[in-house]
Write an enzyme that holds these catalytic residues in place. Structure first.
Site, short mmCIF file in Angstrom:
data_model
loop_
_atom_site.label_atom_id
_atom_site.label_comp_id
_atom_site.label_asym_id
_atom_site.label_seq_id
_atom_site.Cartn_x
_atom_site.Cartn_y
_atom_site.Cartn_z
N TYR A 36 -5.53 -3.23 6.88
CA TYR A 36 -5.68 -2.11 7.81
C TYR A 36 -5.78 -0.79 7.06
O TYR A 36 -5.53 -0.73 5.86
CB TYR A 36 -4.50 -2.08 8.80
CG TYR A 36 -3.19 -1.61 8.21
CD1 TYR A 36 -2.45 -2.41 7.35
CD2 TYR A 36 -2.69 -0.35 8.51
CE1 TYR A 36 -1.25 -1.97 6.81
CE2 TYR A 36 -1.48 0.10 7.98
CZ TYR A 36 -0.77 -0.71 7.14
OH TYR A 36 0.41 -0.28 6.60
N LYS A 45 -3.44 -3.29 1.15
CA LYS A 45 -2.90 -2.76 2.42
C LYS A 45 -2.99 -3.85 3.50
O LYS A 45 -3.82 -3.79 4.41
CB LYS A 45 -3.63 -1.48 2.82
CG LYS A 45 -2.83 -0.64 3.81
CD LYS A 45 -3.35 0.77 3.90
CE LYS A 45 -2.79 1.54 5.07
NZ LYS A 45 -1.35 1.81 5.00
N GLU A 54 8.65 2.61 -3.32
CA GLU A 54 8.04 3.55 -2.36
C GLU A 54 8.77 3.42 -1.03
O GLU A 54 9.65 2.57 -0.87
CB GLU A 54 6.56 3.23 -2.18
CG GLU A 54 6.32 1.83 -1.65
CD GLU A 54 4.85 1.41 -1.61
OE1 GLU A 54 3.98 2.27 -1.44
OE2 GLU A 54 4.61 0.19 -1.72
N LEU A 109 1.65 0.71 -2.95
CA LEU A 109 0.34 0.99 -2.37
C LEU A 109 -0.17 2.31 -2.96
O LEU A 109 0.58 3.29 -3.04
CB LEU A 109 0.45 1.13 -0.84
CG LEU A 109 -0.89 1.35 -0.17
CD1 LEU A 109 -1.69 0.05 -0.12
CD2 LEU A 109 -0.73 1.90 1.23
N1 PLP Z 1 3.11 3.13 0.92
C1 PLP Z 1 3.10 2.27 1.96
C2 PLP Z 1 3.84 0.99 1.84
C3 PLP Z 1 2.37 2.58 3.12
O1 PLP Z 1 2.35 1.70 4.14
C4 PLP Z 1 1.68 3.81 3.20
C5 PLP Z 1 0.93 4.17 4.39
O2 PLP Z 1 0.92 3.51 5.39
C6 PLP Z 1 1.75 4.69 2.11
C7 PLP Z 1 2.47 4.31 0.98
C8 PLP Z 1 1.03 6.01 2.13
O3 PLP Z 1 -0.35 5.82 2.04
P1 PLP Z 1 -1.39 6.85 2.62
O4 PLP Z 1 -1.12 8.16 1.94
O5 PLP Z 1 -2.71 6.28 2.24
O6 PLP Z 1 -1.17 6.93 4.09
#
Ligand code: PLP
Length: 285
Positions: free
Chosen positions: A33, A148, A181, A206
């Site tokens: 997603y 993701k 994270e 991620l």
């Molecule tokens: N880390 C995780 C596990 C996430 O699910 C997300 C976003 O959903 C992020 C970091 C932040 O990513 P982004 O800046 O692309 O929204």
């Protein structure tokens, strides 16, 4: 204006939108997603999100549901039909519908679903002025966190634990005591020495699109960054803590577990970086 969802080629009233019970996303979490921020009816970092979507699909050997340009057109149409000025668009791709069996089925079309919703910029700004609190939890996820994937159960459990503890987010901690994270955000600190620190990308986290854009903005503004892991101990003694994500932008953290960070108010560097990111968003929108 009533909500509209896109499901495999059709724009449907949100309440009637559904997928088959044997969709592999539903049965195996066999899908990926993206969440893209919308500001002023325009997508922020559209190309970065699509690059990451294609990468996630490639890593799992799921066929793209359509070419990139038509996909962008569908995304724009979903935003238009929902009349979104500020908010998010959610896009989910799964391997498709087939009788339940673990191996990949032969020649089935990929499933594509999109929804969009409004978010209040005023509420987000208020949250940033106050700052949020975070708890720490063990990271119990698989080792391909760079994908993701919709397989989010550990993230769901972490966020629920945060909620039950009156916190906004949970920072996940690996077996070495280092922060990976948040459950849906990337984690940053301003160290005791005044250095901005965030974990380098790898299979352990991620690669956040907000994180990448903020890093680019730091470089442009000549602001130094240390790309390295940090421990829970360092987190608790940090001058400032903040998180980044498509829905949080840059959000100051004022408490971690029972430890108040700084003077308990959003740090000056965190607020400055939020301003820098907001400026980037208005230029990108
Ligand atoms: N880390 C995780 C596990 C996430 O699910 C997300 C976003 O959903 C992020 C970091 C932040 O990513 P982004 O800046 O692309 O929204």
């Amino acid at each position: 204006m009533s909500r509209i969802a896109y499901v495999n080629g059709q724009y449907l009233p949100h309440r009637d939108a559904s997928v088959h019970i044997e969709d592999r996303g539903y049965q195996f979490a066999d899908g990926v997603y993206e969440v893209v921020t919308i500001v002023g009816s325009r997508m922020i970092d559209e190309e970065g999100h699509l690059d990451r979507l294609w990468r996630s699909l490639g890593e799992l050997r799921i066929d793209a549901p359509m070419k990139r340009e038509p996909l962008k057109m569908v995304m724009r149409e979903v935003i238009r039909q929902n009349g979104i000025r500020d908010g998010i668009i959610y896009l989910q791709v799964t391997r498709g519908v087939a009788p339940r069996d673990h191996p990949f089925p032969d020649d089935i079309p990929t499933s594509l679903v999109m929804t969009a919703k409004r978010l209040s910029m005023e509420k987000a700004a208020k949250k940033a002025q106050e700052g949020v609190s975070v708890i720490t939890v063990p990271d119990i996820r698989w080792t391909r966190r760079d994908i993701k994937s919709v397989s989010l159960l550990p993230n769901v459990l972490a966020k629920q634990e945060a909620k039950e503890n009156g916190a906004y987010e949970a920072f996940q901690v690996d077996e070495d005591g280092m922060v990976t994270e948040g459950s849906s955000t990337n984690a940053w600190i301003v160290s005791k020495e005044g250095k901005i620190v965030t974990r380098p990308t790898s299979n352990s986290i991620l690669a956040g699109i907000t994180r990448a854009s903020l890093i680019r903005e730091l470089e442009k503004n000549g602001i130094e960054l240390e790309l390295r892991s940090f421990s829970v101990e360092e987190l608790l003694s940090a001058r400032e803590v903040f998180i980044t994500s498509s829905t949080s932008y840059v959000l100051p953290v004022v408490k971690v577990d029972d430890q108040v960070i700084g003077n308990g108010h959003p740090g000056l560097i965190s607020l400055k970086l939020r301003k820098i990111y907001e400026k980037f968003m208005s230029a990108d929108a």
